[in-house]
Design an enzyme around this catalytic site. Sequence first.
Site, PDB file in Angstrom:
ATOM      1  N   ARG A 106      71.213   1.891 -81.391  1.00 45.37           N
ATOM      2  CA  ARG A 106      69.923   1.770 -80.641  1.00 45.37           C
ATOM      3  C   ARG A 106      69.014   2.728 -81.451  1.00 45.37           C
ATOM      4  O   ARG A 106      69.063   3.929 -81.141  1.00 45.37           O
ATOM      5  CB  ARG A 106      70.034   1.483 -79.349  1.00 45.37           C
ATOM      6  CG  ARG A 106      68.552   1.243 -78.746  1.00 45.37           C
ATOM      7  CD  ARG A 106      68.590   1.065 -77.444  1.00 45.37           C
ATOM      8  NE  ARG A 106      67.461   0.772 -76.768  1.00 45.37           N
ATOM      9  CZ  ARG A 106      66.704   1.633 -76.031  1.00 45.37           C
ATOM     10  NH1 ARG A 106      67.117   2.930 -75.823  1.00 45.37           N
ATOM     11  NH2 ARG A 106      65.396   1.651 -75.666  1.00 45.37           N
ATOM     12  N   HIS A 150      58.802   2.063 -79.539  1.00 43.01           N
ATOM     13  CA  HIS A 150      59.240   3.090 -78.583  1.00 43.01           C
ATOM     14  C   HIS A 150      58.087   4.202 -78.157  1.00 43.01           C
ATOM     15  O   HIS A 150      58.012   5.343 -78.350  1.00 43.01           O
ATOM     16  CB  HIS A 150      60.485   3.934 -79.079  1.00 43.01           C
ATOM     17  CG  HIS A 150      61.499   4.504 -77.943  1.00 43.01           C
ATOM     18  ND1 HIS A 150      62.608   3.885 -77.550  1.00 43.01           N
ATOM     19  CD2 HIS A 150      61.079   5.543 -77.069  1.00 43.01           C
ATOM     20  CE1 HIS A 150      63.225   4.842 -76.706  1.00 43.01           C
ATOM     21  NE2 HIS A 150      62.319   6.022 -76.338  1.00 43.01           N
ATOM     22  N   GLU A 196      60.861   0.519 -72.393  1.00 42.86           N
ATOM     23  CA  GLU A 196      60.073   0.872 -71.240  1.00 42.86           C
ATOM     24  C   GLU A 196      58.862   0.759 -71.002  1.00 42.86           C
ATOM     25  O   GLU A 196      57.693   1.610 -70.908  1.00 42.86           O
ATOM     26  CB  GLU A 196      60.191   2.524 -70.926  1.00 42.86           C
ATOM     27  CG  GLU A 196      61.753   2.978 -70.753  1.00 42.86           C
ATOM     28  CD  GLU A 196      62.315   4.472 -70.400  1.00 42.86           C
ATOM     29  OE1 GLU A 196      61.106   5.261 -70.213  1.00 42.86           O
ATOM     30  OE2 GLU A 196      63.263   4.677 -70.390  1.00 42.86           O
ATOM     31  N   ASN A 337      67.022   0.815 -68.819  1.00 40.34           N
ATOM     32  CA  ASN A 337      67.259   2.222 -68.771  1.00 40.34           C
ATOM     33  C   ASN A 337      67.661   2.839 -67.575  1.00 40.34           C
ATOM     34  O   ASN A 337      66.640   2.485 -66.662  1.00 40.34           O
ATOM     35  CB  ASN A 337      66.210   3.104 -69.435  1.00 40.34           C
ATOM     36  CG  ASN A 337      66.104   2.413 -70.825  1.00 40.34           C
ATOM     37  OD1 ASN A 337      66.798   1.801 -71.597  1.00 40.34           O
ATOM     38  ND2 ASN A 337      65.056   3.151 -71.683  1.00 40.34           N
ATOM     39  N   TYR A 339      68.729   5.771 -64.708  1.00 45.50           N
ATOM     40  CA  TYR A 339      69.029   7.156 -64.506  1.00 45.50           C
ATOM     41  C   TYR A 339      68.751   7.400 -63.030  1.00 45.50           C
ATOM     42  O   TYR A 339      69.807   8.154 -62.515  1.00 45.50           O
ATOM     43  CB  TYR A 339      68.016   8.102 -65.126  1.00 45.50           C
ATOM     44  CG  TYR A 339      68.138   8.119 -66.580  1.00 45.50           C
ATOM     45  CD1 TYR A 339      68.920   8.847 -67.403  1.00 45.50           C
ATOM     46  CD2 TYR A 339      67.171   7.160 -67.549  1.00 45.50           C
ATOM     47  CE1 TYR A 339      68.985   8.906 -68.867  1.00 45.50           C
ATOM     48  CE2 TYR A 339      67.270   7.201 -68.720  1.00 45.50           C
ATOM     49  CZ  TYR A 339      68.003   7.916 -69.413  1.00 45.50           C
ATOM     50  OH  TYR A 339      68.244   7.677 -70.976  1.00 45.50           O
TER      51      TYR A 339
END
Length: 521
Positions: A106, A150, A196, A337, A339
């Site tokens: 990616r 991005h 994001e 994503n 975390y």
Amino acid sequence: MKSNSFAVMMNLLGAVLLVAALVSCVANALTKSDFPAHFLFGASTSAYQVEGAAKEDGRKPSIWDTFAHAGNGGLYKGDGDIACDQYHKYKDDVKLMAKMGLDAYRFSISWSRLFSDGKGPINPEGLEYYNNLINELVSQGIQPHVTMYHWDLPQALEDEYGGWVSRKIIKDFTAYADVCFKEFGDRVKHWTTVNEGNVCSIGGYSEGLLPPQRCSSSSKVNCSKGNSSTEPYLVTHHMLLAHASAAKLYRTKYKAKQTGFIGFNLLVFGFVPLTNTSQDIIAAQRARDFYIGWFLNPFIFGEYPDSMKKNAGSRLPYFTTRESNLVKGSIDFLGINFYYAFSVKNNPKSLQKKDRDYTADMAVEAKLYTGNDTTTDEVPVIPWILEGLLQSLKNDYGNFPIYIHENGQQTRRNSSLDDWSRVKSMHEYIGSLQNMLRNGLNIKGYFVWSFLDVFELLGGYEASYGLYYIDLKDPTLRRQPKLSSVWYSNFLNNKTMDSKITMKIEKSSSISNTPLMRTAA
Ligand SMILES: *[C@@H]1O[C@H](CO)[C@@H](O)[C@H](O)[C@H]1NC(C)=O
Ligand SMILES: *[C@@H]1O[C@H](CO)[C@@H](O)[C@H](O)[C@H]1NC(C)=O
Ligand SMILES: *[C@@H]1O[C@H](CO)[C@@H](O)[C@H](O)[C@H]1NC(C)=O
Ligand SMILES: *[C@@H]1O[C@H](CO)[C@@H](O)[C@H](O)[C@H]1NC(C)=O
Ligand SMILES: *[C@@H]1O[C@H](CO)[C@@H](O)[C@H](O)[C@H]1NC(C)=O
Ligand SMILES: *[C@@H]1O[C@H](CO)[C@@H](O)[C@H](O)[C@H]1NC(C)=O
């Protein structure tokens, strides 16, 4: 000073091998063969963080170049001018990926490399670079999973009309996407429009911490312009419409022939109510609405969540019927994503503030939740929270396909190559993926963040997530395998580790790279 300790480490290769052999006993019973055949394992990076060659071959600055060069609010030092120099080293990097056994890579396209000014004539050298990278991946049997945005908006578009705060971005993004589909879509089957999107809006337009550093909240940073009460909502609205416009274009003009998929990516968190009171349970739900439902409700239902309509009122833009129909159903998959998780407490007082920003509208107090992970890991290892989140999304939105686009462990860049904490994190997350699939979650793939130690957008060159270390003082920027790369490679190659295998992998992954000519920054 940092590099010295690494040189010593590398000379003591025997020590590394010994440790690697130990990993096999404790943490490598699992292999890829335990997963469904079509499940993808990959690794991620993004253009500004990995490519370097920021001023070469016609590329012009993005808002991240500008931000990094301006000293970026004291968050960290450094910039992406050279980064990992993947622009020149892509062939060697793809070799490493192939040796490692990645199914997919990616990466993102730098918009201002393909179109120096964000629009107008295509930059032939940019086009050639991405064609070369994609061809190299495909020739090694590695699927390219491509992000178009991005966070690196061409500076020219920011200067011309304020980038994402203007509706003009929809047309320019769609034209950029059109060229990506046309030029690369014969080989690229997985497109993510935006990475994001939620952090892009919150960080860039409510908090002012990320470029283009717009905000009006006095407490935070000094923003020279912006409006934290309105712009985050406006920017997300434009992002949703830009995504939907690109998705419609793909489906009408390309999909029949190219047979690919188009998705969107969000940073997601687990939200755990601080207490079992209904106020905190509702507050945790509201936090999920604000972070995730903000995008997912429009994608699945064609409108924003009720809690956001209520708290943001008329500052939340509305979709016309035509727009609502355009956005609804416009994702083939969601990229997430993952975390962190937060412990969430209701905070109704924040609704009494004047000029409320996005965070005040959410009306919660949140603090980091680490569950029962009492180790000193920088990122708590909480796979059951991820599963709980995904089950709740499945219940509320349906079982649409999900790619885990990023997940990983942070260490200091100058810490040991024996990145045990990263191995532990990957082992636990990948192990619990099996349960998630068994429990009916529609997860299609898992990408580790990050393939290399990149220029971290929130941690510069201090923080690292990579499977490979790069000593920035080494003029060749040699990729040095960490223990985690050995672990992942064994996992992907269906090998339970023994020291012989480990030795082979260690040798084969030390590919020497062509020297980099460093120019004065
Ligand atoms: C790593 O960097 C940190 C912060 O710059 C420093 O405190 C620490 O001593 C360094 N560790 C090593 C092993 O160089
Ligand atoms: C690992 O095992 C799976 C399932 O048995 C197989 O499809 C795959 O080709 C194997 N991979 C390697 C590198 O041997
Ligand atoms: C904001 O700018 C003012 C005036 O330039 C300065 O006094 C203040 O310290 C700055 N605040 C922050 C948080 O940078
Ligand atoms: C932000 O925009 C709103 C709506 O236009 C306005 O009422 C408010 O005063 C603006 N805030 C700032 C700080 O400019
Ligand atoms: C909330 O209730 C659940 C189930 O009744 C219980 O397991 C949990 O410990 C409670 N949590 C708190 C913070 O009280
Ligand atoms: C932590 O708690 C979760 C949820 O209760 C459990 O699944 C997991 O096994 C626990 N981990 C450890 C290391 O105790």
